[in-house]
Design a protein around this motif. Structure first.
Motif, short mmCIF file in Angstrom:
data_model
loop_
_atom_site.label_atom_id
_atom_site.label_comp_id
_atom_site.label_asym_id
_atom_site.label_seq_id
_atom_site.Cartn_x
_atom_site.Cartn_y
_atom_site.Cartn_z
N CYS A 42 -5.65 -0.87 0.82
CA CYS A 42 -5.15 -1.79 1.85
C CYS A 42 -3.64 -1.98 1.65
O CYS A 42 -3.12 -1.83 0.55
CB CYS A 42 -5.87 -3.12 1.72
N ASP A 44 -2.18 -4.67 1.58
CA ASP A 44 -2.00 -5.97 0.93
C ASP A 44 -1.09 -5.87 -0.30
O ASP A 44 -1.32 -5.03 -1.18
CB ASP A 44 -3.38 -6.51 0.52
N ALA A 67 -6.78 -2.99 5.68
CA ALA A 67 -8.22 -3.06 5.39
C ALA A 67 -8.84 -1.75 4.89
O ALA A 67 -10.04 -1.54 5.04
CB ALA A 67 -9.01 -3.61 6.57
N HIS A 105 -10.74 -4.91 -1.37
CA HIS A 105 -10.35 -6.05 -2.21
C HIS A 105 -10.81 -7.38 -1.63
O HIS A 105 -11.11 -7.48 -0.43
CB HIS A 105 -8.83 -6.06 -2.41
N CYS A 108 -9.22 -10.16 1.85
CA CYS A 108 -8.51 -9.21 2.72
C CYS A 108 -8.17 -9.90 4.05
O CYS A 108 -9.06 -10.30 4.80
CB CYS A 108 -9.36 -7.96 2.98
N GLY A 109 -6.86 -10.02 4.31
CA GLY A 109 -6.41 -10.75 5.51
C GLY A 109 -6.89 -10.10 6.79
O GLY A 109 -7.25 -10.79 7.75
ZN ZN Z 1 -6.69 -6.10 2.71
#
Ligand code: ZN
Length: 216
Positions: A42, A44, A67, A105, A108-109
């Motif tokens: 991801c 992130d 994602a 993870h 995850c936003g």
């Molecule tokens: Zn994520």
């Protein structure tokens, strides 16, 4: 103005890590890269594969998107560019990687936004379209329990499974997996705990990679 954080970080690299790895960089520049591992992670900022796996230069070919999603192999579609698929294809066909690791993870936003049915960020809303890939995954999972966090975690794990399944839609990947030349792995990083979970290919369950890992 170029961020001070970056110029300072680069200076630290140049004075610290680079001299200690200089011969490796020179060798890699001469002979080219030949990483055995492709990581699909991801974007992130808390889940950097090179940091989590303590990787040196040339060791891992890394693709990151929102994602950690692998779209299905869709060579006939001319309506969009396929950055993730192109990178996967290059890693498999040109670099001959031996392992593909999907690294999901916690927190995850992108997945949380999908779960909460967040409003589009812009009129163009690339992110909404990108995340709509997981609609069938959420549908298959069903409504879940009343525990929002548990539901989101369940979706995060299912997205890893989904990406693994889509990897197998790439003919070159399927062929190599079936011949035993390539292995696919599902992993999940607990951001707060540092625990890395591995997917058991037989059961589909995720267990800590190391027994010494703290509980999630
Ligand atoms: Zn994520």
């Amino acid at each position: 103005m170029f961020p001070k954080r970056l110029s300072e970080g680069y200076q630290s690299f140049l004075e610290g890590r680079f001299p200690s790895e200089r011969s490796r960089y020179e060798k890699l520049a001469e002979s080219g890269q030949s990483p055995e591992i492709l990581i699909i992670g991801c974007c992130d900022s808390r889940v950097s594969p090179e940091v989590i796996f303590d990787a040196g230069p040339g060791e891992m070919f890394v693709v990151r998107n929102v994602a950690n999603l692998v779209p299905p192999c869709d060579p006939d579609s001319e309506s969009s560019y396929h950055g993730t698929s192109a990178a996967i294809e290059f890693a498999v066909n040109a670099l001959n990687v031996k392992h593909i690791v999907v690294l999901g993870h916690a927190s995850c936003g992108g997945i949380r936004a999908f779960y909460d049915d967040a409003k589009p960020l812009t009129k163009i809303d690339f992110i909404g379209k990108w995340m709509s890939q997981i609609a069938p995954v959420a549908e298959r999972l069903g409504p879940g329990t009343g525990d929002r966090n548990a539901n989101i975690k369940r979706l995060e794990l299912a997205v890893i499974e989904h990406s693994l399944q889509n990897l197998m839609t790439f003919p070159a990947i399927r062929r190599r997996v079936e011949k035993g030349e390539l292995e696919l792995h599902g992993t999940y990083f607990g951001v707060a705990t540092g625990v890395l979970f591995l997917r058991d290919p037989k059961t589909g369950e995720f267990h800590p990679c190391l027994e010494t890992g703290a509980p999630a």
